[in-house]
Write an enzyme that holds these catalytic residues in place. Structure first.
Site, PDB file in Angstrom:
ATOM      1  N   GLN A  33       1.553  -3.259  -0.658  1.00  0.00           N
ATOM      2  CA  GLN A  33       1.790  -2.691  -1.973  1.00  0.00           C
ATOM      3  C   GLN A  33       0.766  -1.624  -2.312  1.00  0.00           C
ATOM      4  OE1 GLN A  33       1.642  -6.493  -4.063  1.00  0.00           O
ATOM      5  NE2 GLN A  33      -0.067  -5.730  -5.271  1.00  0.00           N
ATOM      6  N   GLY A  34       1.243  -0.674  -3.105  1.00  0.00           N
ATOM      7  CA  GLY A  34       0.400   0.409  -3.576  1.00  0.00           C
ATOM      8  C   GLY A  34       0.770   0.742  -5.006  1.00  0.00           C
ATOM      9  N   TYR A  35      -0.093   1.504  -5.653  1.00  0.00           N
ATOM     10  CA  TYR A  35       0.078   1.805  -7.072  1.00  0.00           C
ATOM     11  C   TYR A  35       0.219   3.303  -7.284  1.00  0.00           C
ATOM     12  CZ  TYR A  35      -0.890  -3.035  -7.763  1.00  0.00           C
ATOM     13  OH  TYR A  35      -0.788  -4.397  -7.722  1.00  0.00           O
ATOM     14  N   LEU A  36       1.361   3.709  -7.811  1.00  0.00           N
ATOM     15  CA  LEU A  36       1.585   5.106  -8.169  1.00  0.00           C
ATOM     16  C   LEU A  36       0.837   5.428  -9.451  1.00  0.00           C
ATOM     17  CD1 LEU A  36       5.390   5.126  -7.390  1.00  0.00           C
ATOM     18  CD2 LEU A  36       3.582   6.153  -6.009  1.00  0.00           C
TER      19      LEU A  36
END
Length: 153
Positions: free
Chosen positions: A24-27
C-alpha cells in the site's frame, strides 16, 4: 469505519482465519487517499483505492475496487514504492475478527478490531496479549508511517 487499534509485538499463537500480503501507498495523507493490493494465501489478488476521513474510533471510509492496471498506474505517482505488510486474521468471541499486521518485515506491528457500533467498540475488552491501545493516538496510523518514509523527499 469503527475500529480500535492496539500495539502488538508479533503474531498471536491462535488459529488463523486468513493470511495475506498487502502492498500500500498513499497518494495523500490529508485527506488520506490510499491504494492497496492484497494477495491472499491462495494466490487471489485484489486492488482498492480508499479515502479516509479524520477521526479516531469512528471515521468515514470510502473504498472502491480498481483494476490491476489502475493500481499499477497510481503506483507511478507515489514518491517511494508501496509499503509491504503481512496481515493475519483471527477469530475473537462475539463474531469479532482480529487483524494483526507486520509492516516492512516487522518494522511496525499493530492489530485492529472492527465493530458494527460504537457501543460494541466501547464494551470490547481486549485479550491480554494485545498491547497498548493506539486508537486515535497521534503518530500510529499507517498514513503517519508513510509520512515518516517520505519526509525527506
Amino acid at each position: 469505519e469503527i475500529e480500535r487499534k492496539f500495539a502488538i509485538s508479533g503474531f498471536p499463537a491462535l488459529p488463523e482465519l486468513s493470511r495475506s500480503i498487502l502492498r500500500q501507498g498513499y497518494l495523500s495523507t490529508s485527506p488520506v487517499v490510499r491504494i492497496r493490493s492484497r494477495k491472499m494465501s491462495d494466490g487471489t489478488m485484489s486492488f482498492r483505492i480508499c479515502v479516509k476521513g479524520k477521526g479516531g474510533l469512528v471515521r468515514t471510509e470510502i473504498e472502491q475496487e480498481i483494476s490491476r492496471e489502475k493500481f499499477d498506474a497510481l503506483c507511478t505517482l507515489l514518491p517511494v514504492p508501496p509499503v509491504e505488510k503481512e496481515q493475519r486474521t483471527y477469530s475473537l468471541p462475539a463474531g469479532l475478527v482480529l487483524e494483526c499486521n507486520s509492516v516492512a518485515q516487522g518494522d511496525y506491528w499493530y492489530a485492529e478490531v472492527e465493530f458494527s457500533s460504537t457501543e460494541a467498540a466501547e464494551k470490547f475488552v481486549p485479550p491480554a496479549f494485545l498491547g497498548e491501545e493506539l486508537t486515535g493516538k497521534p503518530g500510529f496510523s499507517m498514513s503517519e508511517y508513510w509520512k515518516k518514509l517520505t519526509k525527506d523527499l
